[in-house]
Design an enzyme around this catalytic site. Sequence first.
Site, PDB file in Angstrom:
ATOM      1  CG  HIS A   1      31.346  27.571  44.376  1.00 36.66           C
ATOM      2  ND1 HIS A   1      32.541  27.461  44.651  1.00 36.66           N
ATOM      3  CD2 HIS A   1      31.236  29.133  43.612  1.00 36.66           C
ATOM      4  CE1 HIS A   1      33.161  28.287  44.492  1.00 36.66           C
ATOM      5  NE2 HIS A   1      32.801  29.367  43.934  1.00 36.66           N
TER       6      HIS A   1
ATOM      7  CE1 TYR B   1      38.536  32.739  38.084  1.00 37.05           C
ATOM      8  CE2 TYR B   1      37.267  35.131  38.262  1.00 37.05           C
ATOM      9  CZ  TYR B   1      37.308  33.648  38.485  1.00 37.05           C
ATOM     10  OH  TYR B   1      36.381  33.058  39.302  1.00 37.05           O
TER      11      TYR B   1
ATOM     12  CG  ASP C   1      35.031  31.746  43.752  1.00 37.97           C
ATOM     13  OD1 ASP C   1      34.884  30.841  43.060  1.00 37.97           O
ATOM     14  OD2 ASP C   1      35.388  32.913  43.476  1.00 37.97           O
TER      15      ASP C   1
END
Length: 665
Positions: free
Chosen positions: A463, A406, A259
């Site tokens: 994930h 982000y 990630d």
Amino acid sequence: MANKSPKKEKDANKKKTNHNEKSDKKSSILSFTFTKLLFISAIFAALSSYYAYKIFTTPPDMPKLDLQEYWGPYPMNSEPDLSIRPFEIEFSDIMINDLKERLLHRRPFPPPLEEVGFTYGFNSHFLTRVLDYWQNKYNFKEREQFMNKFDHFITKIQGLDVHYIHVKPPVSEDIEVLPLLMMHGWPGSVREFYEVIPKLTTPQPGKKFVFEIIAPSLPGFGFSQAPVRPGFGPVEMAIVISNLMKRIGYDKYYIHGGDFGHVMGSMLVTFYPQNVLGFHTTTPLLLFHPLENIFTLLGTLWPSLIVEPQLQSRMYPLSEHLLRLAEESGYLHLQATKPDTVGIALTDSPAGLAAYIIEKFSTWTNNAYKKSGDGNLLAKFSLTHLLDNVMVYWSTNTITTSMRTYAETLNKRFIAMRLDEIPTDVPTWGIKFKHELVFHPDCMLKLKFKNYLHSTIVEDGGHFAAMENPDILATDIFDAVDTFLQFHNHTKNPETKERVPVNPNTAKTIYDFSVKDIYGRAVKLDKYKGFVLLIVNVASQCGLTDTNYNQLNELYEKYAKSRNLRILAFPCNQFGGQEPGSEKEIIKFTKERNIKFDIFEKIEVNGESAHPLWQFLKQTQSGTFGDFIKWNFSKFIVDKNGIPVERFGPNVNPIDLEPYLAKYW
């Protein structure tokens, strides 16, 4: 009148001739003009293609880095604090009581629609169960002790207190200890690594090394301090992490990330290739590369040009995967634009925080889980473990600062750096779990990672690999670093790339030979000095395959560590065409069977093209009916001095060799 007719006819013919000449001349001019335009167009197209190719393949300049940029609060201390301080995670009574009060007095949730599962988001019926467990059954003090089972430290880097876990393995002197930097993502934390760390610090059969783990909380996540001003993106975070490793005392190290941890790994191998010895990732992808989109669209027309047939469903039909990404990426747009707004809600509500984070552990583990009323969360995780991760964010109040990452990544400034277009030579290895959000084939990954050595394909998992599949992940990291070690040894000794074949008639031991492993890397067999060896020719589609592969694995697991047994398997297609696959297909076959022993390249064992090693084996230990190998799964025992001492036919099962092997321990 009759006398004038020939003249008129003559004039008419003359006019016609002149007209034809003009028409021919005009056609000739048009033809020449068209040819000229076509030629010019071809040149223009060629130049345009050339310039487009240059634009797409010419890497941008490396951005200038400020290696000591200050991100902490002002005023700055005139003398920076370089100390490394022990740290303990604390779930204080005040925090626990406040949390329980908030959980107790939460408002009733609107009931979910009938039979929607998790398709509208976290099912409020199941959320009530999660929150009741958190309030009444989650043992805060016991979990605090669990979180402190490893050694924790904090040190100030560029004005920020950076937290990290540091685990040193207790091993004997003959086991090499290699530093491994492990980086988590969002909405994960260092808690992700608690199950896999003990497996990485314990020697595996056939491996002469283990790992010393350094697992930082990324700045703004969990127990690491967040920057106080904007502009702290992946580049700036990578500098902090690099400085952290230098502070701890490591100039060279290996990296694992997933990630956002993958993004950090990509930054580090771009900026610090001299420090990173190898990069292992559970999220092998490119974020922003122009050729990535071209490759993807090209694959919609000819998928086999881009991705192997057996993996096409992970990428195509493109519309299905884009639809899933659209469903799962709403959080990304929100956090890239207004992280503080949603952060206020999640900071104030433990129910909201739990729903927001834990929901990702459902659909990101397997998209089909959204059909279940409980998100099928308990199929792979426990409520305790899921809430451990939530507690990292709640107890530190870092959900907002983690989401700002982000906004600092998906912006014009970072994208304009074009960092995915800057290639790196650091050896890289990816593991691709079936239900990962994004799948990029190896041909894409090699646009940046020039030494992308291998992808491990797993037909399950999603994930959060470290929590869901710690055994698979640990084994893969060991395999990857073992390959990185061989890569660096091969690079340091380029003369091994083109070795003159050893004459089997003059060789004394198998140590005189070099072979290539299944990944195409040169291996000098003198690396097996002091080991008892079992050398076998193998095949994937033989009637003897199941028995032999299972028992070879059994022998290896039983004696690799206790008796220094090594098994060398050489695929061969000379017997009934029963090993027809490519190297990649053989790798996939052996991975599915969880093969532990060493697999080498496909060779011939008989005839003029027989590999020199096998010529030597046959000459040293002749068979009942001559030197030639009779069938798949012929076996040679080689003693600790590298001398072939016994030979067995395909009819002898590997497990029956135990008393013969025991003679040479």
